[in-house]
Design a protein around this motif. Structure first.
Motif, short mmCIF file in Angstrom:
data_model
loop_
_atom_site.label_atom_id
_atom_site.label_comp_id
_atom_site.label_asym_id
_atom_site.label_seq_id
_atom_site.Cartn_x
_atom_site.Cartn_y
_atom_site.Cartn_z
N PHE A 1 -1.74 42.97 -24.87
CA PHE A 1 -2.16 44.18 -24.16
C PHE A 1 -3.65 44.25 -23.89
O PHE A 1 -4.10 45.03 -23.07
N ASP A 2 -4.42 43.41 -24.57
CA ASP A 2 -5.87 43.50 -24.40
C ASP A 2 -6.44 42.10 -24.20
O ASP A 2 -6.33 41.24 -25.09
N GLU A 3 -7.03 41.90 -23.05
CA GLU A 3 -7.52 40.56 -22.69
C GLU A 3 -8.60 40.09 -23.68
O GLU A 3 -8.60 38.95 -24.12
N ASP A 4 -9.50 40.99 -24.06
CA ASP A 4 -10.57 40.58 -24.98
C ASP A 4 -9.99 40.15 -26.32
O ASP A 4 -10.41 39.16 -26.91
N LEU A 5 -9.01 40.91 -26.80
CA LEU A 5 -8.39 40.57 -28.09
C LEU A 5 -7.79 39.16 -28.03
O LEU A 5 -8.02 38.34 -28.92
N GLN A 6 -7.04 38.88 -26.99
CA GLN A 6 -6.38 37.57 -26.96
C GLN A 6 -7.37 36.43 -26.70
O GLN A 6 -7.12 35.29 -27.09
N GLN A 7 -8.50 36.76 -26.12
CA GLN A 7 -9.52 35.72 -25.96
C GLN A 7 -10.29 35.48 -27.26
O GLN A 7 -10.64 34.35 -27.59
N GLU A 8 -10.55 36.55 -28.00
CA GLU A 8 -11.39 36.43 -29.19
C GLU A 8 -10.66 35.85 -30.39
O GLU A 8 -11.24 35.16 -31.22
N GLU B 1 -0.96 39.08 -41.34
CA GLU B 1 -1.39 40.36 -41.92
C GLU B 1 -2.87 40.63 -41.57
O GLU B 1 -3.25 41.75 -41.25
N ARG B 2 -3.65 39.56 -41.62
CA ARG B 2 -5.08 39.69 -41.26
C ARG B 2 -5.21 40.14 -39.80
O ARG B 2 -6.03 40.99 -39.46
N TYR B 3 -4.37 39.59 -38.95
CA TYR B 3 -4.38 39.95 -37.52
C TYR B 3 -4.03 41.44 -37.34
O TYR B 3 -4.68 42.16 -36.58
N ALA B 4 -2.98 41.89 -38.05
CA ALA B 4 -2.59 43.31 -37.95
C ALA B 4 -3.75 44.20 -38.38
O ALA B 4 -4.05 45.21 -37.74
N ARG C 1 -10.09 47.06 -34.94
CA ARG C 1 -10.74 46.84 -33.63
C ARG C 1 -10.45 47.97 -32.65
O ARG C 1 -11.30 48.32 -31.83
N PHE C 2 -9.24 48.54 -32.77
CA PHE C 2 -8.87 49.61 -31.84
C PHE C 2 -8.94 50.99 -32.51
O PHE C 2 -8.42 51.96 -31.96
N ALA D 1 -7.44 22.64 -30.49
CA ALA D 1 -8.40 23.47 -29.74
C ALA D 1 -8.13 23.42 -28.23
O ALA D 1 -8.23 24.44 -27.53
N ALA D 2 -7.75 22.25 -27.74
CA ALA D 2 -7.52 22.12 -26.30
C ALA D 2 -6.29 22.94 -25.90
O ALA D 2 -6.26 23.59 -24.84
N TYR D 3 -5.28 22.93 -26.77
CA TYR D 3 -4.05 23.69 -26.48
C TYR D 3 -4.35 25.19 -26.47
O TYR D 3 -3.90 25.93 -25.59
N GLU D 4 -5.15 25.62 -27.43
CA GLU D 4 -5.53 27.03 -27.50
C GLU D 4 -6.31 27.42 -26.23
O GLU D 4 -6.04 28.47 -25.62
#
Ligand code: NAP
Length: 534
Positions: free
Chosen positions: A67-74, A88-91, A97-98, A223-226
């Motif tokens: 839902f958030d471009e910055d989140l998925q980029q960072e 769990e860390r991501y949650a 963050r929000f 890293a390349a796949y990411e």
């Protein structure tokens, strides 16, 4: 009598798992929102399931929020298939963050919901004595949150620990020198056991039904796949919604029955080695729809088991023969079959000789007693309905949800229940659930729900309900699509047959997420067909 003052908000969200967190974020731009969570932290499934080896079985680049471009980029995932601590860390990161934490009340489970038909409000009562009045409730209570532990007698007599995998202590457990009994060989057991076996003095596995298990191919994220994903996230997220939830596998166009035995073997071997979990289920177009095609894949996996497990008796005992592959959710493991080559692991069949009781020494089956120090139950969940049924929910005319669902759940689009207005479920019974990918499709369902709520204000309504006719239509649709797949040939939490005596029939929508979204959007576009707004 409530001691706290009654509060009023627009929306109460139940559950701070991945869908609940997004629901708070999505709705609170326009509405006041409070979220109640039973646990003392956020993350839902990934908060509770902290057993050793707990790890997602879908690649993290797609099993994540879009839902958030910055989140998925960072955000960076360390591995292809993230382990529980990273999820769990991501949650927690998303909650911070929000700025979601001020809306979340932890360790505060919702116990009672009562609809006031005069005002079209829900009264929400919680374990800590909160009483909140709200227009809408969004129940993001989780499909797999209420543990199932068979009621074997003697629990009090056993002096050691008996643990369900969802109740794992945060500090972990040291199994060194212990004789561990492990009950349950589904997705959870398959992940936990190889790690426990490395520590324990001895591991005795009590197996009722053998599982089909495919190697996950987990490894550090490349890293390349990411970077590839990050450069192309929008269309990739779209593709997730257009498949049955996993976009990283190949969906071929040929039937198993049109291939020669050599071609099949080559395709299946490639699938097995693919490091793309679930590839075997789509190795041919008809694995999930045709028993003969499915059996080809089953036999391929059985031969893998026979080639991995040294003891031929143990290997045969591990070979599933009573249901099709994919009929239950495929298990994705890391060294599961290999574990049976260890000297400290024993496999006991409790299908022919069932478990009878816990004893002062361990566990007794109909034939023998097994001395144990610790017993782990990975015996699954009172899935889909359990988390709603344990809340005392009272709708129109004083009808209780538990009574309405006594013979099994009734829903319209898996989203609403007739007679329980303004109450929306995310990943509720009769949604695609685990047949899609829970984070992305949860986001989709939250967005759909937010749209419905927004339309209510736009159109000047305060109550939305569905009807028994609409529920019957949805039940027909859920059953009809289930007849087209092999799921009906397996006893599982999809069809309530994982728990003795549980009623309910088929509870997962296996018609595919694209069809589900088309029908849900179609109902709205068709003047809220199947709904009644007032
Ligand atoms: P499950 O698939 O329902 O497996 C429960 C296991 O316990 C089965 O082997 C079952 O045997 C056994 N069992 C239950 N009652 C028993 C009894 N009375 N006696 C002996 N054995 C008994 O539960 P789960 O493994 O927790 O997985 C549930 C779902 O969670 C999965 O399907 C998946 O969707 C999700 N999950 C996902 C991941 C992941 O992402 N990697 C990991 C874990 C779980 P029967 O088969 O005979 O019933």
């Amino acid at each position: 009598m409530d001691s706290k003052p009654v509060e009023t908000v627009d929306v109460v969200v139940i559950g701070a798992g991945f869908s609940g967190l997004y629901a708070i974020h999505r709705l609170r731009g326009e509405h006041s929102v409070v979220c109640f969570e039973a646990g003392d932290g956020v993350g839902g499934t990934w908060y509770w399931n902290r057993y050793p080896g707990a790890r997602v079985d879908i690649q993290s680049v797609e099993y994540s929020y879009g839902f958030d471009e910055d989140l998925q980029q960072e955000w960076s995932w360390p591995e292809y298939f993230s382990a529980q601590p990273d999820l769990e860390r991501y949650a927690n990161h998303v909650a911070d963050r929000f700025g979601l934490r001020d809306a979340i009340r932890l360790s505060n489970p919702v116990q009672r919901l009562r609809f006031d038909a005069d005002t079209n409000h829900w009264h929400v009562h919680t374990g800590r004595g909160d009483h909140v009045v709200c227009r809408y409730v969004v129940a993001a209570t989780g499909a797999l949150s209420i543990p199932n532990v068979p009621a074997w007698p003697g629990r009090d007599r056993f002096p050691g620990k008996i643990l369900h995998t969802t109740e794992w202590p945060r500090e972990g457990i040291d199994f060194s020198g212990q004789r561990v009994g492990f009950i349950g060989t589904g997705s959870t057991g398959i992940q936990a056991m190889p790690i426990i076996a490395e520590q324990a003095d001895h591991l005795t596995v009590f197996q009722r039904t053998p599982a089909y298990c495919m190697p996950s191919g987990n490894r550090p994220l490349d890293a390349a796949y990411e970077a590839e994903w990050k450069a192309d996230y929008t269309p990739r997220r779209q593709r997730i919604l257009q498949t049955w939830g996993v976009s990283t596998i190949e969906y071929p166009s040929y039937s198993a029955l049109d291939c020669t035995p050599e071609q099949r073997e080559e395709i299946l071997e490639k699938g097995w080695q693919s490091k793309s979990a679930f590839q075997l289920l789509v190795a041919f177009t008809d694995v999930q729809t045709d028993r003969a095609a499915n059996e080809i894949v089953c036999e391929f996996v059985r031969n893998k088991i026979r080639s991995i497990v040294h003891d031929p008796v143990v290997a045969e005992r591990l070979c599933p023969t009573t249901y099709p592959i994919g009929g239950k959710r495929l298990c994705i493991g890391n060294g599961y079959y290999e574990m049976y080559n260890r000297d400290n692991v024993t496999l006991v069949d409790v299908r022919s000789v069932p478990i009878v009781e816990f004893t002062e020494n361990g566990l007794r089956t109909a034939e023998a007693e097994y001395p144990l120090d610790v017993i782990v139950t990975a015996t699954g969940f009172d899935a889909l309905t359990g988390s709603m049924m344990r809340i005392d929910i009272e709708g129109l005319g004083g009808v209780k949800l538990a009574d309405k669902w006594a013979e099994g759940p009734t829903t319209y689009l898996g989203a609403m229940v007739a007679g329980f207005p303004n109450l929306f479920m995310i990943h509720g019974p009769m949604t695609p659930g685990a047949q899609a990918q829970m984070i992305t499709t949860g986001e989709w369902q939250v967005n759909w729900t937010a749209g419905v709520i927004a339309d209510m204000a736009r159109d000047g309504y305060t109550r939305i309900d569905t009807t028994p006719d609409a529920e019957a239509w949805w039940a027909d649709e859920v059953n009809a699509v289930s007849m087209a797949t092999v799921h009906r040939f397996a006893d599982s939490w999809y069809n309530a047959r994982n728990i003795e005596g549980k009623k309910g029939g088929f509870m997962i929508y296996v018609g595919g997420f694209p069809r589900y979204t088309a029908l849900s959007n179609g109902a709205v576009q068709d003047g809220y067909k199947g709904f009644v707004r007032s």
